[in-house]
Design a protein around this motif. Structure first.
Motif, PDB file in Angstrom:
ATOM      1  N   ASN A  40      56.818  84.195  12.536  1.00  0.00           N
ATOM      2  CA  ASN A  40      55.874  84.981  11.743  1.00  0.00           C
ATOM      3  C   ASN A  40      54.705  85.487  12.581  1.00  0.00           C
ATOM      4  O   ASN A  40      54.150  86.551  12.303  1.00  0.00           O
ATOM      5  N   TRP A  41      54.314  84.701  13.591  1.00  0.00           N
ATOM      6  CA  TRP A  41      53.259  85.128  14.510  1.00  0.00           C
ATOM      7  C   TRP A  41      53.373  84.343  15.799  1.00  0.00           C
ATOM      8  O   TRP A  41      53.951  83.257  15.829  1.00  0.00           O
ATOM      9  N   TRP A  42      52.826  84.901  16.852  1.00  0.00           N
ATOM     10  CA  TRP A  42      52.610  84.148  18.079  1.00  0.00           C
ATOM     11  C   TRP A  42      51.354  84.662  18.764  1.00  0.00           C
ATOM     12  O   TRP A  42      50.905  85.784  18.529  1.00  0.00           O
ATOM     13  N   PHE A  43      50.782  83.818  19.614  1.00  0.00           N
ATOM     14  CA  PHE A  43      49.622  84.157  20.435  1.00  0.00           C
ATOM     15  C   PHE A  43      49.920  83.738  21.858  1.00  0.00           C
ATOM     16  O   PHE A  43      50.489  82.669  22.095  1.00  0.00           O
ATOM     17  N   ALA A  44      49.556  84.585  22.834  1.00  0.00           N
ATOM     18  CA  ALA A  44      49.718  84.239  24.247  1.00  0.00           C
ATOM     19  C   ALA A  44      48.436  84.564  24.998  1.00  0.00           C
ATOM     20  O   ALA A  44      47.809  85.604  24.765  1.00  0.00           O
ATOM     21  N   PHE A  45      48.048  83.644  25.873  1.00  0.00           N
ATOM     22  CA  PHE A  45      46.887  83.836  26.750  1.00  0.00           C
ATOM     23  C   PHE A  45      47.382  83.821  28.183  1.00  0.00           C
ATOM     24  O   PHE A  45      47.972  82.832  28.637  1.00  0.00           O
ATOM     25  N   LYS A  46      47.173  84.932  28.896  1.00  0.00           N
ATOM     26  CA  LYS A  46      47.571  85.045  30.297  1.00  0.00           C
ATOM     27  C   LYS A  46      46.380  84.687  31.181  1.00  0.00           C
ATOM     28  O   LYS A  46      45.297  85.222  31.002  1.00  0.00           O
ATOM     29  N   PHE A  83      51.104  81.888  31.689  1.00  0.00           N
ATOM     30  CA  PHE A  83      50.550  81.985  30.348  1.00  0.00           C
ATOM     31  C   PHE A  83      50.778  80.714  29.547  1.00  0.00           C
ATOM     32  O   PHE A  83      51.655  79.900  29.864  1.00  0.00           O
ATOM     33  N   VAL A  84      49.959  80.579  28.500  1.00  0.00           N
ATOM     34  CA  VAL A  84      50.189  79.587  27.466  1.00  0.00           C
ATOM     35  C   VAL A  84      50.408  80.328  26.154  1.00  0.00           C
ATOM     36  O   VAL A  84      49.946  81.464  25.989  1.00  0.00           O
ATOM     37  N   TYR A  85      51.099  79.687  25.230  1.00  0.00           N
ATOM     38  CA  TYR A  85      51.397  80.382  23.977  1.00  0.00           C
ATOM     39  C   TYR A  85      51.547  79.379  22.841  1.00  0.00           C
ATOM     40  O   TYR A  85      51.769  78.186  23.050  1.00  0.00           O
ATOM     41  N   ALA A  86      51.424  79.912  21.629  1.00  0.00           N
ATOM     42  CA  ALA A  86      51.643  79.139  20.409  1.00  0.00           C
ATOM     43  C   ALA A  86      52.282  80.075  19.391  1.00  0.00           C
ATOM     44  O   ALA A  86      52.238  81.301  19.544  1.00  0.00           O
ATOM     45  N   SER A  87      52.861  79.506  18.349  1.00  0.00           N
ATOM     46  CA  SER A  87      53.522  80.340  17.349  1.00  0.00           C
ATOM     47  C   SER A  87      53.496  79.650  15.994  1.00  0.00           C
ATOM     48  O   SER A  87      53.092  78.486  15.872  1.00  0.00           O
ATOM     49  N   SER A  88      53.983  80.369  14.984  1.00  0.00           N
ATOM     50  CA  SER A  88      54.058  79.795  13.643  1.00  0.00           C
ATOM     51  C   SER A  88      55.001  78.601  13.600  1.00  0.00           C
ATOM     52  O   SER A  88      54.881  77.742  12.727  1.00  0.00           O
ATOM     53  N   SER A  92      50.464  74.545  18.403  1.00  0.00           N
ATOM     54  CA  SER A  92      49.678  74.042  19.528  1.00  0.00           C
ATOM     55  C   SER A  92      50.077  74.787  20.801  1.00  0.00           C
ATOM     56  O   SER A  92      51.259  75.062  21.024  1.00  0.00           O
ATOM     57  N   LEU A  93      49.107  75.085  21.641  1.00  0.00           N
ATOM     58  CA  LEU A  93      49.387  75.802  22.874  1.00  0.00           C
ATOM     59  C   LEU A  93      50.246  74.977  23.817  1.00  0.00           C
ATOM     60  O   LEU A  93      50.037  73.775  23.984  1.00  0.00           O
ATOM     61  N   SER A  94      51.201  75.633  24.443  1.00  0.00           N
ATOM     62  CA  SER A  94      51.997  75.017  25.504  1.00  0.00           C
ATOM     63  C   SER A  94      52.217  76.056  26.590  1.00  0.00           C
ATOM     64  O   SER A  94      52.106  77.258  26.344  1.00  0.00           O
ATOM     65  N   GLN A  95      52.505  75.598  27.793  1.00  0.00           N
ATOM     66  CA  GLN A  95      52.644  76.526  28.910  1.00  0.00           C
ATOM     67  C   GLN A  95      54.033  77.143  28.922  1.00  0.00           C
ATOM     68  O   GLN A  95      55.045  76.461  28.757  1.00  0.00           O
ATOM     69  N   GLY A  96      54.053  78.474  29.107  1.00  0.00           N
ATOM     70  CA  GLY A  96      55.312  79.189  29.201  1.00  0.00           C
ATOM     71  C   GLY A  96      55.810  79.228  30.633  1.00  0.00           C
ATOM     72  O   GLY A  96      55.120  78.825  31.568  1.00  0.00           O
ATOM     73  N   GLY A  97      57.020  79.740  30.813  1.00  0.00           N
ATOM     74  CA  GLY A  97      57.603  79.842  32.137  1.00  0.00           C
ATOM     75  C   GLY A  97      57.838  81.285  32.537  1.00  0.00           C
ATOM     76  O   GLY A  97      57.846  82.189  31.702  1.00  0.00           O
ATOM     77  N   GLY A  98      58.015  81.511  33.825  1.00  0.00           N
ATOM     78  CA  GLY A  98      58.322  82.846  34.307  1.00  0.00           C
ATOM     79  C   GLY A  98      57.124  83.772  34.343  1.00  0.00           C
ATOM     80  O   GLY A  98      55.980  83.337  34.464  1.00  0.00           O
ATOM     81  N   CYS A  99      57.399  85.061  34.215  1.00  0.00           N
ATOM     82  CA  CYS A  99      56.381  86.117  34.313  1.00  0.00           C
ATOM     83  C   CYS A  99      56.217  86.764  32.946  1.00  0.00           C
ATOM     84  O   CYS A  99      57.100  87.507  32.497  1.00  0.00           O
TER      85      CYS A  99
END
Length: 420
Positions: A40-46, A83-88, A92-99
């Motif tokens: 439904n939603w996500w947020f990412a912080f680079k 980046f870190v990201y969270a979603s519906s 809670s924020l967790s670290q993503g992988g890759g670019c």
């Protein structure tokens, strides 16, 4: 009684059609965590290049899946697409992988691919297209006041169901379809000439109903965002008549001085600030959310006179409109941390700075995570038309205590001194 083969085949076909109905429902545009996981939603912080350089693990920018070629940003102190990201589904924020933005396995890349390589209708807007596409109604490579300081992409199907992705990145995105590629530059993060992945950036995507899509379009018009309904590179108009009409109103400077505040079907509050409402942007957000105290991290340069200081108590500043509610205090975050590593949340041209515009409510009551277009730059008093006070933009306030707490920790470092 024996059932004839033709009837058995018909019954089987009907059963398969019914089984496929959920898939049809999920076919509506959605934020994507990867190629197969709608949310439904996500947020990412680079992150910025000083704190978390390069990409996650051993990954490198190489696919440039939306056009362009990998850029050598070393002369600009490097880049970061960590980046870190969270979603519906996991707030809670967790670290993503890759670019981030360069793959189909990260939220930004997967969600944009749904638009760029699909058949959806779309509007792309950005006050910093840098000439590709050219915007006839504004001069120069970027569009200043009274145009809105706003960036993003909205896409919808023929029923009006949509997805909006707010971004803080100059020069991306600048095309909404592979059928109309960007001509003089890339259209993939890490593959555009402007090093918009040097400093921190944010991305927020939200699923929309027909009514929500219409509300977002009306907010874009109220904020005077930079786009061109006549250019298929950035606008494909279709779907329900009311949405088509709203799209046709874009690309103009609004004379409104009234903020649009809309409660979307997701519970998110959309706030659209018009340029003619010359008030401090994040004080406006606080006021429209009931005077809640806020902590915000934006492009904020304390050495400049337009940097709005923190405020320590509630009350309307001199640059205010009497029709508005009273704002609460707004604290300016100047540093944050992740995984034991601190990073700057100040604005500036170097590689250790922040261009994201994010915030959280800090008082009792509803806990909001807030994603905005606008920097806390302008004035509390004096020249009320200064900087962002005199521009428009959107804010999405998402009520979610887990996400708000997680972002509060991310931006929970030092704070700019208070004016009062």
């Amino acid at each position: 009684m024996t059932v004839p083969p033709t009837l058995r085949r018909a019954a089987l076909a009907a059963a398969l059609s019914l089984a496929a109905l959920p898939a049809l429902v999920h076919a509506a545009p959605s934020p994507m965590l990867d190629a197969s996981h709608p949310v439904n939603w996500w947020f990412a912080f680079k992150f910025n290049a000083a704190s978390f350089p390069g990409c996650g693990g051993s990954a490198q920018v190489d696919s440039c899946q939306f056009g362009g070629s990998p850029q050598d940003y070393t002369s600009g102190n490097g880049f970061s697409q960590q980046f870190v990201y969270a979603s519906s589904s996991q707030p809670s924020l967790s670290q993503g992988g890759g670019c981030v933005g360069d793959t189909t396995t990260d939220p930004v890349g997967a969600t944009f691919k749904q638009i760029y390589n699909g058949t959806l209708n779309y509007v792309v807007w950005n006050d910093q297209f840098y000439g590709d596409p050219a915007i006839p109604s504004c001069s120069g490579a970027s569009c200043g006041a009274p145009w809105g300081h706003s960036k993003g992409v909205l896409a919808w199907d023929n029923q009006g169901n949509g997805v909006v992705m707010q971004v803080s990145t100059p020069s991306w995105p600048a095309s909404g379809s592979a059928q109309y590629p960007r001509g003089s530059d890339g259209n993939t993060l890490g593959c555009v000439q402007d090093n918009d992945v040097k400093v921190s950036q944010h991305f927020f995507a939200l699923k929309l109903s027909h009514a929500d899509t219409l509300a977002v379009l009306q907010g874009l018009a109220n904020a005077s965002v930079v786009t061109d309904p006549g250019n298929p590179q950035i606008v494909k108009n279709g779907g329900p008549a009311d949405i088509q009409n709203a799209v046709s109103q874009l690309g103009q400077q609004s004379d409104s001085s009234t903020p649009q505040v809309s409660k979307l079907s997701s519970g998110v509050t959309l706030i659209a600030k018009p340029s003619a409402l010359q008030v401090p942007p994040w004080q406006l957000v606080s006021a429209e959310l009931g005077g809640v105290p806020l902590r915000a991290a934006t492009w904020w340069e304390g050495s400049k006179s337009i940097a709005i200081p923190s405020t320590s108590r509630a009350g309307a500043p001199a640059c205010w409109d009497s029709s508005l509610p009273t704002p609460g205090p707004v604290a300016i975050a100047t540093s944050g941390s992740w995984a034991g590593r601190s990073f700057s949340l100040k604005g500036g041209m170097g590689y250790n700075f922040n261009h994201a515009k994010i915030g959280v409510s800090t008082g009792n009551g509803t806990a909001y995570a807030i994603f905005g277009d606008m920097n806390q730059e302008g004035a509390l008093s004096g020249n009320c038309a200064s900087a962002q006070n005199g521009r428009g933009g959107l804010f999405f306030a998402l009520p979610n205590a887990t996400l708000a707490s997680s972002i509060a920790k991310l931006i929970g470092g030092s704070t700019a001194a208070a004016a009062r």
